[in-house]
Motif scaffolding. Sequence first.
Motif, PDB file in Angstrom:
ATOM      1  N   LEU A  47     -11.622  22.101   7.434  1.00 40.42           N
ATOM      2  CA  LEU A  47     -12.759  22.441   6.594  1.00 40.42           C
ATOM      3  C   LEU A  47     -12.282  22.764   5.190  1.00 40.42           C
ATOM      4  O   LEU A  47     -11.341  23.530   5.007  1.00 40.42           O
ATOM      5  CB  LEU A  47     -13.507  23.643   7.172  1.00 40.42           C
ATOM      6  N   VAL A  48     -12.950  22.194   4.209  1.00 38.07           N
ATOM      7  CA  VAL A  48     -12.687  22.506   2.805  1.00 38.07           C
ATOM      8  C   VAL A  48     -13.723  23.494   2.302  1.00 38.07           C
ATOM      9  O   VAL A  48     -13.396  24.539   1.752  1.00 38.07           O
ATOM     10  CB  VAL A  48     -12.697  21.239   1.942  1.00 38.07           C
ATOM     11  N   ALA A  49     -14.993  23.155   2.474  1.00 43.40           N
ATOM     12  CA  ALA A  49     -16.075  24.011   2.005  1.00 43.40           C
ATOM     13  C   ALA A  49     -17.348  23.640   2.732  1.00 43.40           C
ATOM     14  O   ALA A  49     -17.530  22.478   3.133  1.00 43.40           O
ATOM     15  CB  ALA A  49     -16.268  23.860   0.499  1.00 43.40           C
ATOM     16  N   ALA A  50     -18.228  24.613   2.896  1.00 46.32           N
ATOM     17  CA  ALA A  50     -19.511  24.381   3.552  1.00 46.32           C
ATOM     18  C   ALA A  50     -20.589  25.184   2.839  1.00 46.32           C
ATOM     19  O   ALA A  50     -20.298  26.200   2.193  1.00 46.32           O
ATOM     20  CB  ALA A  50     -19.442  24.766   5.025  1.00 46.32           C
ATOM     21  N   ILE A  51     -21.824  24.704   2.975  1.00 44.47           N
ATOM     22  CA  ILE A  51     -22.949  25.386   2.337  1.00 44.47           C
ATOM     23  C   ILE A  51     -24.167  25.257   3.241  1.00 44.47           C
ATOM     24  O   ILE A  51     -24.455  24.189   3.783  1.00 44.47           O
ATOM     25  CB  ILE A  51     -23.221  24.785   0.933  1.00 44.47           C
ATOM     26  N   THR A  52     -24.882  26.371   3.412  1.00 41.43           N
ATOM     27  CA  THR A  52     -26.096  26.353   4.218  1.00 41.43           C
ATOM     28  C   THR A  52     -27.268  25.882   3.368  1.00 41.43           C
ATOM     29  O   THR A  52     -27.168  25.774   2.139  1.00 41.43           O
ATOM     30  CB  THR A  52     -26.398  27.745   4.769  1.00 41.43           C
ATOM     31  N   SER A  53     -28.387  25.644   4.016  1.00 41.49           N
ATOM     32  CA  SER A  53     -29.578  25.238   3.270  1.00 41.49           C
ATOM     33  C   SER A  53     -30.055  26.348   2.354  1.00 41.49           C
ATOM     34  O   SER A  53     -30.720  26.089   1.346  1.00 41.49           O
ATOM     35  CB  SER A  53     -30.691  24.821   4.234  1.00 41.49           C
ATOM     36  N   GLY A  55     -27.968  28.228   0.671  1.00 40.28           N
ATOM     37  CA  GLY A  55     -27.030  28.350  -0.436  1.00 40.28           C
ATOM     38  C   GLY A  55     -25.807  29.198  -0.165  1.00 40.28           C
ATOM     39  O   GLY A  55     -24.959  29.357  -1.051  1.00 40.28           O
ATOM     40  N   SER A  56     -25.673  29.749   1.022  1.00 43.74           N
ATOM     41  CA  SER A  56     -24.466  30.506   1.352  1.00 43.74           C
ATOM     42  C   SER A  56     -23.296  29.549   1.495  1.00 43.74           C
ATOM     43  O   SER A  56     -23.435  28.471   2.076  1.00 43.74           O
ATOM     44  CB  SER A  56     -24.659  31.273   2.656  1.00 43.74           C
ATOM     45  N   THR A  57     -22.150  29.956   0.945  1.00 38.18           N
ATOM     46  CA  THR A  57     -20.987  29.067   0.922  1.00 38.18           C
ATOM     47  C   THR A  57     -19.791  29.670   1.641  1.00 38.18           C
ATOM     48  O   THR A  57     -19.684  30.888   1.807  1.00 38.18           O
ATOM     49  CB  THR A  57     -20.581  28.738  -0.522  1.00 38.18           C
ATOM     50  N   ASN A  58     -18.894  28.790   2.042  1.00 32.13           N
ATOM     51  CA  ASN A  58     -17.659  29.178   2.715  1.00 32.13           C
ATOM     52  C   ASN A  58     -16.576  28.217   2.267  1.00 32.13           C
ATOM     53  O   ASN A  58     -16.809  27.006   2.216  1.00 32.13           O
ATOM     54  CB  ASN A  58     -17.854  29.093   4.233  1.00 32.13           C
ATOM     55  N   TYR A  59     -15.396  28.756   1.924  1.00 27.26           N
ATOM     56  CA  TYR A  59     -14.308  27.931   1.418  1.00 27.26           C
ATOM     57  C   TYR A  59     -13.019  28.182   2.184  1.00 27.26           C
ATOM     58  O   TYR A  59     -12.751  29.304   2.624  1.00 27.26           O
ATOM     59  CB  TYR A  59     -14.032  28.241  -0.066  1.00 27.26           C
ATOM     60  N   ALA A  60     -12.207  27.153   2.285  1.00 28.38           N
ATOM     61  CA  ALA A  60     -10.856  27.337   2.779  1.00 28.38           C
ATOM     62  C   ALA A  60     -10.083  28.146   1.744  1.00 28.38           C
ATOM     63  O   ALA A  60     -10.311  28.009   0.532  1.00 28.38           O
ATOM     64  CB  ALA A  60     -10.173  25.988   2.993  1.00 28.38           C
ATOM     65  N   PHE A  67     -12.369  24.914  -6.169  1.00 25.43           N
ATOM     66  CA  PHE A  67     -13.428  23.996  -5.734  1.00 25.43           C
ATOM     67  C   PHE A  67     -14.757  24.740  -5.674  1.00 25.43           C
ATOM     68  O   PHE A  67     -14.809  25.926  -5.345  1.00 25.43           O
ATOM     69  CB  PHE A  67     -13.127  23.443  -4.345  1.00 25.43           C
ATOM     70  N   THR A  68     -15.824  24.011  -5.958  1.00 21.69           N
ATOM     71  CA  THR A  68     -17.172  24.576  -5.854  1.00 21.69           C
ATOM     72  C   THR A  68     -18.067  23.596  -5.118  1.00 21.69           C
ATOM     73  O   THR A  68     -18.157  22.422  -5.504  1.00 21.69           O
ATOM     74  CB  THR A  68     -17.765  24.851  -7.238  1.00 21.69           C
ATOM     75  N   ILE A  69     -18.726  24.078  -4.072  1.00 25.51           N
ATOM     76  CA  ILE A  69     -19.669  23.254  -3.329  1.00 25.51           C
ATOM     77  C   ILE A  69     -21.081  23.622  -3.747  1.00 25.51           C
ATOM     78  O   ILE A  69     -21.377  24.797  -3.997  1.00 25.51           O
ATOM     79  CB  ILE A  69     -19.474  23.413  -1.803  1.00 25.51           C
ATOM     80  N   SER A  70     -21.937  22.619  -3.854  1.00 28.02           N
ATOM     81  CA  SER A  70     -23.340  22.851  -4.200  1.00 28.02           C
ATOM     82  C   SER A  70     -24.175  21.758  -3.531  1.00 28.02           C
ATOM     83  O   SER A  70     -23.631  20.782  -3.015  1.00 28.02           O
ATOM     84  CB  SER A  70     -23.545  22.832  -5.713  1.00 28.02           C
ATOM     85  N   ARG A  71     -25.479  21.935  -3.545  1.00 25.37           N
ATOM     86  CA  ARG A  71     -26.343  20.938  -2.917  1.00 25.37           C
ATOM     87  C   ARG A  71     -27.696  20.879  -3.588  1.00 25.37           C
ATOM     88  O   ARG A  71     -28.145  21.847  -4.209  1.00 25.37           O
ATOM     89  CB  ARG A  71     -26.496  21.209  -1.417  1.00 25.37           C
ATOM     90  N   ASP A  72     -28.322  19.728  -3.431  1.00 27.15           N
ATOM     91  CA  ASP A  72     -29.693  19.505  -3.887  1.00 27.15           C
ATOM     92  C   ASP A  72     -30.513  19.292  -2.620  1.00 27.15           C
ATOM     93  O   ASP A  72     -30.463  18.221  -2.020  1.00 27.15           O
ATOM     94  CB  ASP A  72     -29.741  18.279  -4.799  1.00 27.15           C
TER      95      ASP A  72
END
Length: 123
Positions: A47-53, A55-60, A67-72
């Motif tokens: 796992l590198v990074a994850a994001i919930t619907s 907006g909560s994030t988790n990173y290695a 690194f920054t994870i984001s979503r639309d």
Amino acid sequence: QVHLVESGGGLVQAGGSLRLSCAASGSIFRVDAMGWYRQAPGNQRELVAAITSGGSTNYADSVKGRFTISRDNAKNIVYLQMNSLKPEDTAVYYCNAEAISMTDKLYRARDYWGQGTQVTVSS
């Protein structure tokens, strides 16, 4: 079915940046968590990074602060902005989504994977 298509990989020098994108499409009822994994030759997928619907994030630990994870959520797209890249970041990066397909009459959440995109960081 739900399909994930990644883009944005490539070759970059150490210290450089890349932005990965992953779009989910198909018969989507709902997309929940989305994330990025990577696999280097001879290593297990991690796992590198994850994001919930929401907006909560988790990173290695190895990528925190770089690194920054984001979503639309409206477009079902997840992004991974990768800065200060290091040679050890070299790997195939895979997009992952936990999603419910409209073709599943029981509306069960399943894991879906993209085909992967190569990221190579030269020293």
